[in-house]
Structures are given as structure tokens and as C-alpha cells.
Design a protein around this motif. Structure first.
Motif, PDB file in Angstrom:
ATOM      1  N   TYR A  50       0.842  -1.191   0.000  1.00 39.29           N
ATOM      2  CA  TYR A  50       0.000   0.000   0.000  1.00 39.29           C
ATOM      3  C   TYR A  50       0.877   1.240   0.000  1.00 39.29           C
ATOM      4  O   TYR A  50       1.652   1.443  -0.909  1.00 39.29           O
ATOM      5  N   ASN A  51       0.830   2.059   1.039  1.00 46.30           N
ATOM      6  CA  ASN A  51       1.639   3.282   1.062  1.00 46.30           C
ATOM      7  C   ASN A  51       2.858   3.147   1.973  1.00 46.30           C
ATOM      8  O   ASN A  51       3.425   4.128   2.410  1.00 46.30           O
ATOM      9  N   LYS A  52       3.271   1.937   2.249  1.00 46.49           N
ATOM     10  CA  LYS A  52       4.419   1.677   3.125  1.00 46.49           C
ATOM     11  C   LYS A  52       5.499   0.928   2.356  1.00 46.49           C
ATOM     12  O   LYS A  52       5.248   0.309   1.329  1.00 46.49           O
ATOM     13  N   LEU A  53       6.717   0.972   2.885  1.00 46.31           N
ATOM     14  CA  LEU A  53       7.811   0.163   2.375  1.00 46.31           C
ATOM     15  C   LEU A  53       7.898  -1.087   3.237  1.00 46.31           C
ATOM     16  O   LEU A  53       7.798  -1.013   4.460  1.00 46.31           O
ATOM     17  N   GLN A  54       8.088  -2.231   2.602  1.00 48.87           N
ATOM     18  CA  GLN A  54       8.174  -3.483   3.338  1.00 48.87           C
ATOM     19  C   GLN A  54       9.554  -4.086   3.168  1.00 48.87           C
ATOM     20  O   GLN A  54      10.070  -4.214   2.049  1.00 48.87           O
ATOM     21  N   CYS A  55      10.172  -4.455   4.272  1.00 49.26           N
ATOM     22  CA  CYS A  55      11.497  -5.052   4.267  1.00 49.26           C
ATOM     23  C   CYS A  55      11.432  -6.433   3.601  1.00 49.26           C
ATOM     24  O   CYS A  55      10.628  -7.269   4.006  1.00 49.26           O
ATOM     25  N   PRO A  56      12.284  -6.690   2.596  1.00 45.60           N
ATOM     26  CA  PRO A  56      12.268  -7.995   1.942  1.00 45.60           C
ATOM     27  C   PRO A  56      12.857  -9.108   2.805  1.00 45.60           C
ATOM     28  O   PRO A  56      12.646 -10.277   2.543  1.00 45.60           O
ATOM     29  N   GLU A  57      13.584  -8.760   3.860  1.00 46.52           N
ATOM     30  CA  GLU A  57      14.192  -9.753   4.743  1.00 46.52           C
ATOM     31  C   GLU A  57      13.230 -10.235   5.824  1.00 46.52           C
ATOM     32  O   GLU A  57      13.058 -11.423   6.010  1.00 46.52           O
ATOM     33  N   CYS A  58      12.611  -9.290   6.547  1.00 46.25           N
ATOM     34  CA  CYS A  58      11.787  -9.690   7.691  1.00 46.25           C
ATOM     35  C   CYS A  58      10.313  -9.337   7.534  1.00 46.25           C
ATOM     36  O   CYS A  58       9.494  -9.759   8.341  1.00 46.25           O
ATOM     37  N   GLY A  59       9.967  -8.528   6.524  1.00 45.48           N
ATOM     38  CA  GLY A  59       8.572  -8.185   6.283  1.00 45.48           C
ATOM     39  C   GLY A  59       8.052  -7.000   7.074  1.00 45.48           C
ATOM     40  O   GLY A  59       6.877  -6.659   6.974  1.00 45.48           O
ATOM     41  N   ALA A  60       8.899  -6.350   7.867  1.00 45.62           N
ATOM     42  CA  ALA A  60       8.462  -5.200   8.663  1.00 45.62           C
ATOM     43  C   ALA A  60       8.061  -4.045   7.740  1.00 45.62           C
ATOM     44  O   ALA A  60       8.641  -3.846   6.682  1.00 45.62           O
ATOM     45  N   LEU A  61       7.055  -3.278   8.150  1.00 44.02           N
ATOM     46  CA  LEU A  61       6.575  -2.132   7.384  1.00 44.02           C
ATOM     47  C   LEU A  61       7.166  -0.841   7.925  1.00 44.02           C
ATOM     48  O   LEU A  61       7.307  -0.670   9.139  1.00 44.02           O
ATOM     49  N   HIS A  62       7.509   0.062   6.998  1.00 42.37           N
ATOM     50  CA  HIS A  62       8.126   1.340   7.357  1.00 42.37           C
ATOM     51  C   HIS A  62       7.535   2.449   6.498  1.00 42.37           C
ATOM     52  O   HIS A  62       7.078   2.204   5.389  1.00 42.37           O
TER      53      HIS A  62
END
Length: 60
Positions: A33-45
Motif C-alpha cells: 500500500y503506502n508503506k515500504l516493506q522489508c524484503p528480509e523480515c517483512g516489517a513495514l516502514h
């Protein structure tokens, strides 16, 4: 008989690594959506994040 050679030293190195099971693709943030997602752990930023606050991953 001729063979085609890779076009640059970077291609040769990438082929070497790839043949041995290593990632050679540039890894970037994924989008959720409007967030960046870490490709390693899936955390949203939020947009503009430079590194993951959970696992310390950084884009290459």
C-alpha cells in the motif's frame, strides 16, 4: 565452434556467484500500500526509510 561471452566483468562475476547459489539481483524495498516493506523480515516502514528498524536491512 564459438561461444558467446558475457559482455562485462560484472556479468562474469554475477554468473560466477549465481552458479554457486548466491543472489545477484539488486534487492530493494517491497511496497505494501503506502508503506515500504522489508524484503528480509517483512516489517513495514514509512516512505523515505533508509534501513529496516527491525533487522537493520538496507537496500543495495
Amino acid at each position: 565452434m564459438s561461444s558467446s561471452a558475457p559482455s562485462s566483468d560484472g556479468d562474469v562475476f554475477d554468473e560466477f556467484l549465481s552458479d554457486r547459489g548466491h543472489e545477484t539481483e539488486i534487492v530493494r524495498w517491497e511496497r505494501s500500500y503506502n508503506k515500504l516493506q522489508c524484503p528480509e523480515c517483512g516489517a513495514l516502514h514509512p516512505e523515505g526509510t533508509a534501513r529496516c528498524g527491525v533487522c537493520d536491512w538496507r537496500p543495495t
